[in-house]
Structure formats: structure tokens, C-alpha cells
Design a protein around this motif. Structure first.
Motif, PDB file in Angstrom:
ATOM      1  N   GLU A  69       0.810  -1.151  -0.068  1.00  0.00           N
ATOM      2  CA  GLU A  69      -0.041  -0.221  -0.187  1.00  0.00           C
ATOM      3  C   GLU A  69       0.980   1.279  -0.067  1.00  0.00           C
ATOM      4  OE1 GLU A  69      -3.270   0.244  -0.391  1.00  0.00           O
ATOM      5  OE2 GLU A  69      -3.493  -2.126  -0.433  1.00  0.00           O
ATOM      6  N   ILE A  70       0.889   2.112  -0.800  1.00  0.00           N
ATOM      7  CA  ILE A  70       1.720   3.399  -1.026  1.00  0.00           C
ATOM      8  C   ILE A  70       0.580   4.421  -0.531  1.00  0.00           C
ATOM      9  CG2 ILE A  70       3.231   4.659  -2.563  1.00  0.00           C
ATOM     10  CD1 ILE A  70       3.339   2.081  -4.049  1.00  0.00           C
ATOM     11  N   ALA A  71       0.527   4.915   0.410  1.00  0.00           N
ATOM     12  CA  ALA A  71      -0.325   5.907   1.267  1.00  0.00           C
ATOM     13  C   ALA A  71       0.037   7.280   0.939  1.00  0.00           C
ATOM     14  CB  ALA A  71      -0.378   5.877   2.410  1.00  0.00           C
ATOM     15  N   SER A  72       1.446   7.279   0.319  1.00  0.00           N
ATOM     16  CA  SER A  72       1.661   8.834   0.407  1.00  0.00           C
ATOM     17  C   SER A  72       3.070   8.811  -0.349  1.00  0.00           C
ATOM     18  CB  SER A  72       1.977   9.640   1.769  1.00  0.00           C
ATOM     19  OG  SER A  72       3.143   9.013   2.443  1.00  0.00           O
ATOM     20  N   PRO A  73       3.434   9.983  -1.025  1.00  0.00           N
ATOM     21  CA  PRO A  73       4.650  10.165  -1.733  1.00  0.00           C
ATOM     22  C   PRO A  73       5.871  10.065  -0.722  1.00  0.00           C
ATOM     23  CG  PRO A  73       3.403  12.090  -2.378  1.00  0.00           C
ATOM     24  CD  PRO A  73       2.681  11.277  -1.258  1.00  0.00           C
ATOM     25  N   ARG A  74       5.688  10.290   0.707  1.00  0.00           N
ATOM     26  CA  ARG A  74       6.833   9.921   1.457  1.00  0.00           C
ATOM     27  C   ARG A  74       7.111   8.534   1.615  1.00  0.00           C
ATOM     28  NH1 ARG A  74       9.687  12.629   5.400  1.00  0.00           N
ATOM     29  NH2 ARG A  74       8.602  14.422   4.897  1.00  0.00           N
ATOM     30  N   ALA A  75       5.870   7.686   1.718  1.00  0.00           N
ATOM     31  CA  ALA A  75       5.981   6.250   1.743  1.00  0.00           C
ATOM     32  C   ALA A  75       6.680   5.642   0.462  1.00  0.00           C
ATOM     33  CB  ALA A  75       4.354   5.694   1.829  1.00  0.00           C
ATOM     34  N   ALA A  76       6.343   6.154  -0.633  1.00  0.00           N
ATOM     35  CA  ALA A  76       6.822   5.688  -1.868  1.00  0.00           C
ATOM     36  C   ALA A  76       8.273   5.902  -1.867  1.00  0.00           C
ATOM     37  CB  ALA A  76       6.091   6.451  -3.070  1.00  0.00           C
ATOM     38  N   LEU A  77       8.878   7.138  -1.303  1.00  0.00           N
ATOM     39  CA  LEU A  77      10.235   7.284  -1.220  1.00  0.00           C
ATOM     40  C   LEU A  77      10.822   6.319  -0.331  1.00  0.00           C
ATOM     41  CD1 LEU A  77      10.176  11.203  -0.970  1.00  0.00           C
ATOM     42  CD2 LEU A  77      11.163   9.667  -2.887  1.00  0.00           C
ATOM     43  N   GLY A  78      10.342   5.909   0.862  1.00  0.00           N
ATOM     44  CA  GLY A  78      10.565   4.917   1.737  1.00  0.00           C
ATOM     45  C   GLY A  78      10.886   3.481   1.119  1.00  0.00           C
ATOM     46  N   MET A  79      10.039   3.281   0.045  1.00  0.00           N
ATOM     47  CA  MET A  79      10.225   2.008  -0.643  1.00  0.00           C
ATOM     48  C   MET A  79      10.946   1.857  -1.837  1.00  0.00           C
ATOM     49  SD  MET A  79       6.009   1.058  -0.969  1.00  0.00           S
ATOM     50  CE  MET A  79       4.752   1.152   0.755  1.00  0.00           C
TER      51      MET A  79
END
Length: 510
Positions: A69-79
Motif C-alpha cells: 500500500e503506497i499511502a503517500s509520496p513519503r511512503a513511496a520514497l521509503g520504498m
């Protein structure tokens, strides 16, 4: 082989429009996978879902085979998922290094003081890995668009990205800068980074892409190998029809009245004694390399920038143009290369944007706008130009780039200008929309409008122009007929002012 990224059955709707239906996409490690489609096909929406900007309504996202689940741009960057948007999102008043590490800066004294030395060293290390020489202390606002693009890439790499999404990365780059970017992409491929490459420049696919996925109207069409698939096949997949590659009409009559003439335009080193004219019914191409002064001449004609010397004549009459308002009153319209900053009021709807330059037509006797007339007029242009929008009340910022460009064109068509200047009219626009705009420009010329087209794409200049004026380093170096070759244009585009002066001297003494 497990895919690095897999999107399947993706659904996304916005008020009044279904943006994605059963969309899918796959990305492998060490692959450049091009994502193609007309403006409004859903490419950017799909990638914004992958990068956490939007949330999907349905469907699955897998990373290394595992659902996420990619809840936000910050979450995407973390992945490890980074996106470089077509509209660069840098802070002009901060340094290169500060932009790269914004919010993650190394600090000293208990976090109270920014450690500039460490910050700059970290930025230099990233640029070294990209094989670029860059001053991390330079202010971003002083960099060219091409250098800002490199800063965006460095910022993405600073997150140790495994997935890099590039949206129109070469839109503002010249050939040398594109080669530099492609060298960086190839190094990233070798390191196992998966790259999603969104572009409307068909000639780039064979050079950089491994596979091509095509979308149309928010749906998946197919995936093909880039190296062995003919361009005609990819274009047909994108538009669902065969496009005409017919050249422009025969050259305009040389005895047609001159609609616009400038004489002796000067402004520092950016415009050096430029004189040219365009006749009614003629498309004059304005060619040259980046920094040649083409846009500066257009802005000077339109009164957006002052000149130190020179005269301008409209329909044979000398005109005084000190502002864009003066130019519009004289019958000159200008479509800027930066449509979002200078062409649109992105917070207003389509209806108001189309009417913006002609509000007096819709103003009643007591200053009240006649909304019904505005609506009918806007809807007419939406039909005429095939603008893809749920309605005329849709905000312009929510339209795709190609449809935003059509709204700007509609604005100046409504104004009924005698002279139209198109600066990079198809930048960031797909092949289908390009074909429509080419037909529109030819139709306007046939109606007797005088048109100046500035384009960095030589095939576009050659396809459209009855004559081609070429500039280099602020000076007009020559005017060619429409049937000229790319080699002839490039010769004049690289003819430095000193060489021009020598040529003129030799001609006078011959």
C-alpha cells in the motif's frame, strides 16, 4: 523473473471522469520501460498512484512480488520509488545541495545548525556517481532548465531509489543535454535501477527504451519490445487510427501583404539587430539552438520584454508596443512555451480561460459577465479543438498538457488575432494532438492569419513552415525556404556572429 513493480487492474476516477480502467504495468530491474499514450491516456495518473500522489480506487500494486500500500509520496520514497515530474518542483532560492536534501539536512550542535560542509559533500558524492561536475552551492534559480533536471535526478538518487519515474525528462533539453541524460540513465540501468520513461518524442524510444507499454483512454493497450516494433505500430496503438504525415501546403504567395515586420530589434546580447517579416497566410518557422534568442524575439514583439532599439509594423502601419496589452490591441497573440506560467490561469475553469483575453465581448452594460454566452462560446471551442474535458467548468490545472495547450489556442482564436506567435506549440504533447495542432495551424494560415512558429524540433519546423528564419547567439543568420534540409538549418543555427559578420563583409567586397 519476479518483476520489480507490477500494477494490475488499477481503477481511478475523479469527479465527472474515469481516469483509469483495468490499467496495468510491469517494470523489471535494470530496465527502461517507456509508457506511451496520448495526452489524457492516463499515464501520469497511473504513475502518480505508483508514487503515492494519488490513491487507487481498486487494483493491486506489488513490489518485488509482494502486495504493498503506497499511502503517500513519503511512503513511496521509503520504498525506493521516486518520480521526477514534467513540471520541476525545486525551490529557486535554495542551493542545489539544500534542494536535494530538503528536510533531511545533516545538522550539528544538537540539530540547531545546518552542517553545510557535510551537506555539500554528500551532494558532490551523488553528482560524482552521475559523472557530473556540479557546484552544490549554486542557487537553483540561476541554473538552466537542463541543469535543474539533473538536480531533480540527483534528489531522487539521494533516496537510494530502485524505481525512477521520469515524466517528459527531455522536453526542455537540447541534443547535447539529452545525450548526457541518456548516459546517466544507462549507468542507472547497469546498477539495477528500474526506470519508467514517459515521453512523446518517438525518436527517443529506439535509443533508450527496452519495452514500450501503450495506454489509451485510461486503459491498457499492450506491451511491445522497443527495438523490433515499428514506430508506426506504436503510434497506431496510441491513437487507434492512422495519422497523416502530409507536409505543409505549398508556399504562401510572395505577393501577399506583410502582416508583421520588425526592423533592427536590439536588446543587449540576446537580440542583435534582428529584422524579419511574415505575410498573411504564411507560417514562418523560427529555428535555432537553445539560447539563440528565438523566445526573446517573440516576447519583444509581444511587448513582454523591452527593446533598446527597433521598429515594429502591423499591417503596414508602425505600431508602438510597450506591453502585452498593446500587442493584443494591435492584433498579436502569443502562446508562450511555458503555458502554465504565462498562458493559463490554472485555478480558473476552461470557460474563463478561453474568455480571458476577450472579456469585453461578454460584459453587459453594467459590467456583469454574460455567463450563458461564455458557456456557449467555450463549448464551441471545446468541440472544434476536441479538448478532452468533462465540462467547460473543469479547472484548467486538472487537464492534461495537450488539452491545456488547446485551451490557450482557443483563447487566442476567440480574440481573432491577425498575427499568432506559437512558441514550442507541441512541447509535451502526444503525436495525435500534434497532428491536430498541425492541421489547425495550416487552417489558420489558409484563413489569412500570419503565424510564427518557434520549435526546437527540426522536423516540425520543416513540416509546417513556408519559410524558416534561423538564429544563433541573438542574431538572424539566414532565411531558408520551407523545403530546406535539416543540415542547412543546423549550419545557420551554429553560424556564430563573428562568422556572419565575416560573410557579410566578403559579400560587400566581392
Amino acid at each position: 523473473m519476479t518483476a520489480l513493480v507490477e500494477l494490475s487492474g488499477i481503477e481511478k476516477s475523479f469527479p465527472g471522469v474515469r481516469a483509469l480502467h483495468n490499467a496495468q504495468f510491469e517494470l523489471l530491474s535494470g530496465e527502461v520501460h517507456a509508457l506511451m499514450g496520448e495526452n489524457g491516456a492516463g499515464k501520469s495518473t497511473l504513475m502518480k498512484i505508483l508514487s503515492g500522489v494519488y490513491q487507487r480506487d481498486d487494483g493491486d500494486i506489488r513490489l518485488d512480488g509482494q502486495p504493498v500500500e503506497i499511502a503517500s509520496p513519503r511512503a513511496a520514497l521509503g520504498m525506493g520509488i521516486s518520480i521526477i515530474h514534467q513540471e520541476l518542483a525545486l525551490m529557486r532560492d535554495l542551493t542545489v545541495a539544500q534542494n536535494i536534501f530538503i528536510g533531511r539536512e545533516p545538522r550539528i550542535l544538537g540539530g540547531l545548525v545546518l552542517d553545510e560542509r557535510a551537506l555539500n559533500a554528500q551532494a558532490e558524492a551523488i553528482f560524482a556517481s552521475m559523472n557530473l561536475k556540479f557546484d552544490p552551492r549554486a542557487m537553483v534559480g540561476e541554473l538552466t532548465i537542463a541543469r535543474q533536471q539533473m538536480v531533480e535526478i540527483a534528489k531522487a538518487l539521494s533516496y537510494k531509489s530502485r524505481v525512477l519515474i521520469m515524466d517528459e525528462p527531455t522536453a526542455a533539453l537540447n541534443d547535447a543535454e539529452i545525450n548526457e541524460l541518456f548516459a546517466i540513465i544507462n549507468r542507472l540501468k547497469a546498477e539495477g535501477v528500474g526506470i519508467v520513461y514517459i515521453s512523446h518524442k518517438m525518436d527517443e524510444l529506439k535509443r533508450i527504451a527496452d519495452r514500450v507499454t501503450v495506454m489509451r483512454d485510461g486503459e491498457y493497450v499492450g506491451t511491445v519490445p522497443a527495438a523490433t516494433t515499428p514506430m508506426e505500430t506504436i503510434i497506431s496503438m496510441m491513437v487507434g487510427r492512422t495519422l497523416s504525415n502530409e507536409p505543409s501546403a505549398l508556399p504562401a504567395a510572395s505577393d501577399a501583404p506583410v502582416a508583421l515586420e520588425i526592423r533592427g530589434f536590439k536588446r543587449g546580447n540576446v537580440i542583435r539587430d534582428v529584422s524579419l517579416s511574415v505575410r498573411k497566410g504564411e507560417i514562418l518557422g523560427l529555428a535555432g539552438l537553445m539560447g539563440a534568442g528565438r523566445t526573446e524575439v517573440a516576447r519583444a514583439i509581444f511587448g513582454a520584454d523591452p527593446i533598446e532599439a527597433g521598429e515594429i509594423f502591423v499591417n503596414g502601419n508602425k505600431a508602438t508596443i510597450r506591453s502585452p496589452q498593446d500587442a493584443v490591441r494591435a492584433g498579436i497573440g502569443y502562446l508562450s512555451e511555458d503555458r502554465k506560467q504565462f498562458g493559463l490561469a490554472t485555478g480558473l475553469d476552461v470557460r474563463n480561460n478561453i474568455a480571458l483575453a476577450s472579456l469585453s465581448r461578454f460584459t453587459g452594460p453594467v459590467g456583469v459577465l454574460r455567463e450563458n454566452a461564455m458557456r456557449e462560446t467555450a463549448q464551441g471551442y471545446i468541440r472544434q479543438l476536441a479538448i478532452k474535458t468533462p465540462s467547460d467548468t473543469q479547472e484548467a490545472r486538472l487537464l492534461s498538457g495537450g488539452n491545456q495547450q488547446k485551451v490557450v489556442i482557443a483563447k487566442w482564436l476567440l480574440r481573432d488575432c491577425d498575427v499568432l506567435i506559437f512558441d514550442e506549440p507541441t512541447r509535451g504533447i502526444d503525436v495525435g494532438a500534434k497532428s491536430e495542432i498541425y492541421k489547425l495551424l495550416n487552417a489558420l494560415a489558409e484563413q489569412g492569419r500570419a503565424i510564427i512558429v518557434i520549435s526546437s524540433e527540426l522536423p516540425e519546423v520543416l513540416r509546417l513552415s513556408h519559410r524558416i528564419a534561423v538564429m544563433c547567439e541573438g542574431r538572424l543568420t539566414g532565411i531558408l525556404p520551407g523545403g530546406a534540409s535539416q543540415e542547412e538549418i543546423m549550419h545557420l543555427a551554429t553560424l556564430r556572429p563573428s562568422a556572419v559578420a565575416e560573410t557579410e563583409t566578403n559579400r560587400k567586397t566581392a
